[in-house]
Scaffold this active site. Sequence first.
Site, PDB file in Angstrom:
ATOM      1  N   SER A  58       6.805 -17.650 -13.569  1.00 29.43           N
ATOM      2  CA  SER A  58       7.924 -16.618 -13.228  1.00 29.43           C
ATOM      3  C   SER A  58       8.520 -15.687 -14.127  1.00 29.43           C
ATOM      4  CB  SER A  58       9.158 -17.217 -12.593  1.00 29.43           C
ATOM      5  OG  SER A  58       9.778 -18.051 -13.321  1.00 29.43           O
ATOM      6  N   HIS A  98      15.074 -18.120 -16.650  1.00 28.58           N
ATOM      7  CA  HIS A  98      15.010 -16.732 -16.322  1.00 28.58           C
ATOM      8  C   HIS A  98      16.043 -15.683 -17.079  1.00 28.58           C
ATOM      9  CE1 HIS A  98      13.220 -17.482 -11.763  1.00 28.58           C
ATOM     10  NE2 HIS A  98      12.495 -17.685 -12.879  1.00 28.58           N
ATOM     11  N   ASP A 125      17.509 -14.023  -8.101  1.00 26.99           N
ATOM     12  CA  ASP A 125      17.474 -15.430  -7.970  1.00 26.99           C
ATOM     13  C   ASP A 125      18.334 -15.932  -6.720  1.00 26.99           C
ATOM     14  OD1 ASP A 125      15.462 -15.856  -9.817  1.00 26.99           O
ATOM     15  OD2 ASP A 125      16.872 -16.456 -11.362  1.00 26.99           O
TER      16      ASP A 125
END
Length: 182
Positions: A58, A98, A125
């Site tokens: 990701s 992230h 997210d």
Amino acid sequence: MLADVMDQVRALRMMNKRQVAAQLLNFMMIVSSALMIWKGLALVTNSESPIVVVLSASMEPAFQRGDLLFLDMPRNDPIEIGDICVFKIPGREIPIVHRVIKLHDEINTGKQFLLTKGDNNNVDDRGLYNRGQMWIHKDHVVGRVRGFMPYIGMVTILMNDYPQLKYVFLGVLGLFVLIQRE
């Protein structure tokens, strides 16, 4: 090769109780030293987990699956947009790596809220957060990424994907410690 292993097994059988105890103490010393180093790093970096492994794609191209990340969490340094953070959602085991894309500061409580997104993901997210949760708190952040080593964490991923490999590795390491005479 097999003859060498058999020689080592014979040497292990010939060891007296005192030698075996010394080898076991050496093994426990190695394990406790590793734990002390981990806790020392956690204290210095102010992060409960100063080192993590990237488990998914990701965050590509910034980080690849298997990269080892080094984290810190400065006490007085606010999180900013663009920081890559590792955060843990309550009720979930695996932390997420992230990038922060939006910030929201509550003036009356002084709390900082973050919205994150993986670089390789199309959407933010909010779908990963708990039901009804639109932001994560700064309290959920384990640390900010300060450096990385590419692909070093693949060993961890392999041991998680194939648990038998973990036991083989630990067994070989334990046997090595026992038969080593220095």
